[in-house]
Design an enzyme around this catalytic site. Structure first.
Site, PDB file in Angstrom:
ATOM      1  CE  LYS A 155      73.235  12.925  69.925  1.00  0.00           C
ATOM      2  NZ  LYS A 155      73.998  11.876  69.225  1.00  0.00           N
ATOM      3  CG  ASP A 188      76.900  28.190  59.164  1.00  0.00           C
ATOM      4  OD1 ASP A 188      76.127  28.771  58.382  1.00  0.00           O
ATOM      5  OD2 ASP A 188      77.403  28.749  60.150  1.00  0.00           O
ATOM      6  CG  ASP A 243      72.294  28.638  62.751  1.00  0.00           C
ATOM      7  OD1 ASP A 243      72.848  28.932  61.673  1.00  0.00           O
ATOM      8  OD2 ASP A 243      72.342  29.362  63.750  1.00  0.00           O
ATOM      9  CE1 TYR A 249      70.054  28.671  68.070  1.00  0.00           C
ATOM     10  CE2 TYR A 249      69.550  29.702  65.982  1.00  0.00           C
ATOM     11  CZ  TYR A 249      70.401  28.950  66.766  1.00  0.00           C
ATOM     12  OH  TYR A 249      71.577  28.486  66.257  1.00  0.00           O
ATOM     13  CG  ASP A 272      75.642  12.445  66.298  1.00  0.00           C
ATOM     14  OD1 ASP A 272      74.492  12.267  65.859  1.00  0.00           O
ATOM     15  OD2 ASP A 272      76.096  11.803  67.258  1.00  0.00           O
TER      16      ASP A 272
END
Length: 369
Positions: free
Chosen positions: A205, A266, A262, A155, A238
């Site tokens: 990742k 959620d 982020d 970001y 993942d």
């Protein structure tokens, strides 16, 4: 198991848990949609817990929002950070009105400038089930603290578009990972893990992103040598996203980059009963700037002003704020009061299956104090 004293172990300004006689300056940014509703509601239990524990809160309200953007062309004034800097903390409701202002404009015009301008590099989100709340999983015994790097990573805003609007248009978005930022967020995570269960999950990742994410893994390994009492498990994004659903009880402190944190928070909100329970703290542990506290449920324009928005995430964020300000006893007391109220779900807002309103839920929390 729900434990009001274990919501987080944020660095505090005072640490003895005694009754305070301080006065705190709080900047209120209700923002858009239900942000206005839940901020107003959260002030009721805040006043009640302040009265009980002997401190005062002086409030200043700022109308920075999409409505302001439509009037003036900016989400906040040019000297917005300067106006906020004199306060002890910021309470933000929600930002966004996508039907009129693109989310990319509202986010980059208010929330991200505050996070980055005040170097609020820790974004901390607790995920556990409050008493009486049934999540979508069969599992209920989990207590996860997601710690997200909050100022750079994916970001950062580095990049651009060229040949815009043509058939050869190119868009480039560059993730920025500095050693200073990665090391300090991981170190903060190690400290939190040390104060809780001694377990840390580091998320990357690195099998696919061989530069930034392998770098994150390398820094994790370097710091792990300094914390032999903390067990570190490395997960790919993942795999840990699936683990949040299948085995959440195996996780405790989870540290991730801006984007990955982020996403995971959620998922954490979903398994703890929904976005109405998603509290958040944006913190600079080193001080010097006001930290910012916010629910992360969004502005929900479709129910704005109807009095049915769930205020629990905002009240929980207020508890995090009190913890950070050093009012540890008051923070735990407020979270216990929340648990007392949620134990009777039928009195909560419609998203919890209840018949309560935004204001009646907040009043119940105040009364439970």
């Amino acid at each position: 198991m729900f434990d009001a004293s274990r919501q987080d172990s944020t660095v505090s300004l005072a640490d003895n848990g005694t009754v305070s006689e301080a006065t705190y300056s709080l900047a209120l940014i209700p923002g858009d949609g239900i942000g206005v509703d839940v901020v107003a509601a959260a002030l009721v239990p805040l006043q009640a817990v302040a009265d009980k524990h002997g401190f005062a809160v002086r409030q200043s309200t700022f109308d920075w929002s999409c409505a302001r953007y439509l009037e003036t062309g900016s989400m906040m004034p040019d000297d917005g950070l300067e106006q906020l800097s004199g306060h002890d903390a910021v309470l933000l409701g929600a930002v966004g009105w996508p039907a009129q202002v693109p989310d990319s404009v509202s986010l980059h015009g208010l929330l991200l400038p505050i996070r980055q301008g005040f170097d609020l590099f820790v974004n901390m989100r607790p995920h556990l089930l409050l008493p009486g709340i049934t999540g979508p999983l069969r599992k209920s015994e989990f207590d996860i603290l997601v710690i997200r790097e909050n100022t750079e990573g994916e970001y950062s805003g580095a990049g651009g578009r060229v040949h815009q609007g043509t058939k050869i248009e190119v868009a480039v978005e560059t993730a920025i990972f500095t050693r200073a930022a990665v090391e300090r967020i991981l170190r903060y995570g190690f400290e939190q893990a040390r104060s809780r269960s001694g377990r840390l999950a580091s998320v990357t990742k690195s099998n696919a992103q061989k530069h930034t994410m392998v770098f994150w893994d390398d820094v994790t390994d370097e710091l792990a040598a300094e914390y032999p009492d903390v067990t570190v498990t490395r997960y790919h994004i993942d795999a840990i996203a699936a683990r949040f659903v299948t085995h959440p009880e195996t996780l405790d402190v989870v540290v991730a980059s801006n984007l990955f944190g982020d996403i995971l928070s959620d998922i954490g909100a979903a398994i703890q009963g929904g976005l109405g329970f998603a509290a958040s703290a944006n913190i600079n542990p080193d001080g010097g700037f006001p930290s910012m506290f916010e629910p992360v449920h969004g502005s929900a324009p479709d129910i704005a002003g109807q009095g049915i928005a769930n205020p629990i995430a905002t009240i929980w964020s207020v508890s995090q704020m009190l913890q950070h300000l050093g009012e540890r006893a008051a923070a735990a007391d407020l979270l216990r009061a929340l648990g007392t109220v949620t134990a009777t779900p039928e009195r909560l807002t419609p998203d919890c299956g209840g018949t309560g309103t935004t204001d009646t839920v907040a009043a119940q929390v105040a009364a439970a104090l």
